[in-house]
Design a protein around this motif. Structure first.
Motif, PDB file in Angstrom:
ATOM      1  N   SER A 197       0.837  -1.209   0.000  1.00 36.16           N
ATOM      2  CA  SER A 197       0.000   0.000   0.000  1.00 36.16           C
ATOM      3  C   SER A 197       0.871   1.258   0.000  1.00 36.16           C
ATOM      4  N   ASP A 198       0.278   2.367  -0.405  1.00 38.63           N
ATOM      5  CA  ASP A 198       0.997   3.645  -0.389  1.00 38.63           C
ATOM      6  C   ASP A 198       1.422   4.020   1.025  1.00 38.63           C
ATOM      7  N   VAL A 199       0.582   3.729   1.995  1.00 34.97           N
ATOM      8  CA  VAL A 199       0.907   4.035   3.395  1.00 34.97           C
ATOM      9  C   VAL A 199       2.148   3.253   3.820  1.00 34.97           C
ATOM     10  N   HIS A 200       2.173   1.948   3.508  1.00 32.95           N
ATOM     11  CA  HIS A 200       3.340   1.134   3.870  1.00 32.95           C
ATOM     12  C   HIS A 200       4.578   1.593   3.118  1.00 32.95           C
ATOM     13  N   ARG A 201       4.416   1.958   1.850  1.00 31.16           N
ATOM     14  CA  ARG A 201       5.559   2.435   1.063  1.00 31.16           C
ATOM     15  C   ARG A 201       6.158   3.683   1.701  1.00 31.16           C
ATOM     16  N   GLU A 202       5.301   4.619   2.072  1.00 37.69           N
ATOM     17  CA  GLU A 202       5.778   5.860   2.690  1.00 37.69           C
ATOM     18  C   GLU A 202       6.457   5.594   4.031  1.00 37.69           C
ATOM     19  N   ARG A 203       5.886   4.705   4.826  1.00 36.51           N
ATOM     20  CA  ARG A 203       6.479   4.389   6.134  1.00 36.51           C
ATOM     21  C   ARG A 203       7.837   3.697   5.970  1.00 36.51           C
ATOM     22  N   LEU A 204       7.907   2.758   5.046  1.00 40.32           N
ATOM     23  CA  LEU A 204       9.180   2.081   4.799  1.00 40.32           C
ATOM     24  C   LEU A 204      10.241   3.057   4.314  1.00 40.32           C
ATOM     25  N   ASP A 205       9.859   3.979   3.447  1.00 36.97           N
ATOM     26  CA  ASP A 205      10.809   4.989   2.966  1.00 36.97           C
ATOM     27  C   ASP A 205      11.304   5.876   4.107  1.00 36.97           C
ATOM     28  N   THR A 206      10.406   6.267   4.983  1.00 38.07           N
ATOM     29  CA  THR A 206      10.776   7.116   6.113  1.00 38.07           C
ATOM     30  C   THR A 206      11.764   6.399   7.025  1.00 38.07           C
ATOM     31  N   VAL A 207      11.471   5.152   7.347  1.00 41.63           N
ATOM     32  CA  VAL A 207      12.348   4.384   8.234  1.00 41.63           C
ATOM     33  C   VAL A 207      13.697   4.116   7.562  1.00 41.63           C
ATOM     34  N   ARG A 208      13.678   3.778   6.285  1.00 41.84           N
ATOM     35  CA  ARG A 208      14.925   3.518   5.555  1.00 41.84           C
ATOM     36  C   ARG A 208      15.800   4.759   5.531  1.00 41.84           C
ATOM     37  N   GLN A 209      15.199   5.902   5.279  1.00 40.11           N
ATOM     38  CA  GLN A 209      15.962   7.150   5.248  1.00 40.11           C
ATOM     39  C   GLN A 209      16.554   7.469   6.625  1.00 40.11           C
ATOM     40  N   ALA A 210      15.786   7.225   7.671  1.00 39.31           N
ATOM     41  CA  ALA A 210      16.300   7.451   9.029  1.00 39.31           C
ATOM     42  C   ALA A 210      17.449   6.501   9.329  1.00 39.31           C
ATOM     43  N   ARG A 211      17.291   5.264   8.931  1.00 38.92           N
ATOM     44  CA  ARG A 211      18.351   4.272   9.153  1.00 38.92           C
ATOM     45  C   ARG A 211      19.618   4.655   8.403  1.00 38.92           C
ATOM     46  N   ASN A 212      19.468   5.220   7.225  1.00 36.14           N
ATOM     47  CA  ASN A 212      20.619   5.574   6.404  1.00 36.14           C
ATOM     48  C   ASN A 212      21.277   6.894   6.813  1.00 36.14           C
ATOM     49  N   SER A 213      20.627   7.645   7.672  1.00 36.76           N
ATOM     50  CA  SER A 213      21.178   8.949   8.037  1.00 36.76           C
ATOM     51  C   SER A 213      22.460   8.779   8.838  1.00 36.76           C
ATOM     52  N   SER A 214      23.350   9.700   8.680  1.00 41.27           N
ATOM     53  CA  SER A 214      24.648   9.602   9.350  1.00 41.27           C
ATOM     54  C   SER A 214      24.510   9.702  10.865  1.00 41.27           C
ATOM     55  N   SER A 215      23.507  10.443  11.353  1.00 40.64           N
ATOM     56  CA  SER A 215      23.353  10.580  12.801  1.00 40.64           C
ATOM     57  C   SER A 215      22.978   9.248  13.439  1.00 40.64           C
ATOM     58  N   VAL A 216      22.157   8.470  12.775  1.00 42.13           N
ATOM     59  CA  VAL A 216      21.786   7.155  13.296  1.00 42.13           C
ATOM     60  C   VAL A 216      22.992   6.230  13.262  1.00 42.13           C
ATOM     61  N   ALA A 217      23.717   6.233  12.160  1.00 43.99           N
ATOM     62  CA  ALA A 217      24.889   5.374  12.046  1.00 43.99           C
ATOM     63  C   ALA A 217      25.904   5.722  13.131  1.00 43.99           C
ATOM     64  N   SER A 218      26.111   7.007  13.384  1.00 43.15           N
ATOM     65  CA  SER A 218      27.050   7.433  14.421  1.00 43.15           C
ATOM     66  C   SER A 218      26.572   6.982  15.797  1.00 43.15           C
ATOM     67  N   ALA A 219      25.280   7.110  16.051  1.00 39.95           N
ATOM     68  CA  ALA A 219      24.727   6.707  17.344  1.00 39.95           C
ATOM     69  C   ALA A 219      24.885   5.212  17.567  1.00 39.95           C
ATOM     70  N   VAL A 220      24.684   4.422  16.515  1.00 42.30           N
ATOM     71  CA  VAL A 220      24.822   2.970  16.643  1.00 42.30           C
ATOM     72  C   VAL A 220      26.264   2.609  16.932  1.00 42.30           C
ATOM     73  N   LEU A 221      27.200   3.260  16.255  1.00 39.70           N
ATOM     74  CA  LEU A 221      28.621   2.998  16.517  1.00 39.70           C
ATOM     75  C   LEU A 221      28.974   3.344  17.958  1.00 39.70           C
ATOM     76  N   LEU A 222      28.410   4.432  18.472  1.00 39.19           N
ATOM     77  CA  LEU A 222      28.658   4.830  19.841  1.00 39.19           C
ATOM     78  C   LEU A 222      28.079   3.792  20.801  1.00 39.19           C
ATOM     79  N   VAL A 223      26.872   3.316  20.535  1.00 45.21           N
ATOM     80  CA  VAL A 223      26.242   2.290  21.391  1.00 45.21           C
ATOM     81  C   VAL A 223      27.087   1.023  21.379  1.00 45.21           C
TER      82      VAL A 223
END
Length: 124
Positions: free
Chosen positions: A94-120
């Motif tokens: 569905s379009d709703v699922h597509r949009e949600r998956l895109d949002t989560v994927r973009q957040a996962r790919n962001s450098s701030s998330v990657a940096s936070a995971v490395l710190l954890v």
């Protein structure tokens, strides 16, 4: 009966889902996001494989999927983003699922998330 309806692959993801929940409950949101995305990506890949199998002319679908084509359609170059964009207009997502998956994927790919995971990981 339950395994048959959900599939063995789904049950193999339960430990990852438990890790995701544990990270979330411990306020390790970046780690929860990365692990949760891994679960989502595995489910998405399974859905994609099923869609490709159903689309195969050998199974009554509209296209020939033979020889090296399955490797190409399921290989590392075929990203979750591409799968989402292909499944959506095909009516498999569905379009709703597509949009949600895109949002989560973009957040996962962001450098701030990657940096936070490395710190954890470094502090664990």
């Amino acid at each position: 009966m339950i395994v048959a309806s959900f599939g063995k692959e789904t049950f193999q993801l339960l430990p990852l889902l438990q890790d995701c929940i544990a990270h979330y409950n411990s306020h390790q949101f970046a780690a929860a996001l990365v692990v949760g995305w891994s679960v989502s990506e595995a489910i998405l890949a399974r859905r994609w494989r099923r869609y490709c199998e159903a689309a195969s002319a050998a199974k009554g679908g509209p296209t020939a999927i033979k020889k090296d084509r399955p490797k190409k359609l399921n290989g590392r170059d075929f990203t979750a983003s591409v799968m989402v964009e292909a499944l959506s207009p095909a009516g498999q997502l569905s379009d709703v699922h597509r949009e949600r998956l895109d949002t989560v994927r973009q957040a996962r790919n962001s450098s701030s998330v990657a940096s936070a995971v490395l710190l954890v990981d470094a502090t664990s």
